[in-house]
Design an enzyme around this catalytic site. Sequence first.
Site, PDB file in Angstrom:
ATOM      1  N   ASP A 190     -22.858  19.788 -33.756  1.00  0.00           N
ATOM      2  CA  ASP A 190     -21.923  18.859 -33.121  1.00  0.00           C
ATOM      3  C   ASP A 190     -22.385  18.613 -31.688  1.00  0.00           C
ATOM      4  OD1 ASP A 190     -19.411  17.306 -33.178  1.00  0.00           O
ATOM      5  OD2 ASP A 190     -18.767  18.719 -31.648  1.00  0.00           O
ATOM      6  N   HIS A 203     -13.179  16.221 -23.828  1.00  0.00           N
ATOM      7  CA  HIS A 203     -13.830  17.542 -23.918  1.00  0.00           C
ATOM      8  C   HIS A 203     -13.631  18.433 -22.701  1.00  0.00           C
ATOM      9  CE1 HIS A 203     -16.829  15.538 -21.461  1.00  0.00           C
ATOM     10  NE2 HIS A 203     -17.236  14.768 -22.470  1.00  0.00           N
ATOM     11  N   HIS A 225     -12.001  19.080 -27.397  1.00  0.00           N
ATOM     12  CA  HIS A 225     -13.214  19.075 -28.214  1.00  0.00           C
ATOM     13  C   HIS A 225     -14.269  19.943 -27.526  1.00  0.00           C
ATOM     14  CE1 HIS A 225     -12.537  15.382 -30.916  1.00  0.00           C
ATOM     15  NE2 HIS A 225     -11.374  15.712 -30.361  1.00  0.00           N
TER      16      HIS A 225
END
Length: 225
Positions: free
Chosen positions: A7, A57, A149
């Site tokens: 990812d 994030h 995230h």
Amino acid sequence: MREVVLDTETTGLDPLAGHRVVEIGCIELVNMVATGRSLQLYLNPEMPMPAGAQEVHGLTDEFLADKPLFADKVEELIEFLGEAQLVIHNAQFDLGFLNAELARVGRAKLTNDYVDTVSLARRKFPGQRASLDALCDRFSIDNTKRTKHGALLDSELLAEVYLELSGGRQRDLGLAPEMAATGLSGMLAMKRPVRPARPHAASAIELAAHAEFLKKVSDPIWLKE
């Protein structure tokens, strides 16, 4: 089979518009079991972090200021990936960004085979939500730590989701990570004795007993046309 669940986190949505990778997270699987090997890279994007991306994030300009450039870590990334099949949620997004970063440093695009878990989930559950959070809910995977995230955390969650999408948790039978390497190479690596194959050929006594048994069979089917 070696696979790498991967990812990324980025500064935006489009690498062609100059957005950059700021985090890469990788989890190694061998024969569908996590080995305990992972890779996490934070990268300086050489550009200010847009507010929208930071909201997703949580990575700030201050945090990334002293992190290495992608060019400084490209060899480490390529070595970790090797020839493994990649497992990625929405693969075109992450591969697009990684290939753009590779192009910037004069490296070839990734040619690894890959599994897109979004496509896999949509085939298995047509018409249902296929986000990582939705799949964690479906499979009762604890994602409470995912307040933001994060590439490594998301890779860890995706590895569990991928296992479920591929047939369920029973595939590893609860084996510890050190049991992930199977076969002869794995046994040697763990310094366990390799047992010779068991003999399966019938003995002379068994063959004689079988011949006597066949004499007692009347009208055997194997003699019929």
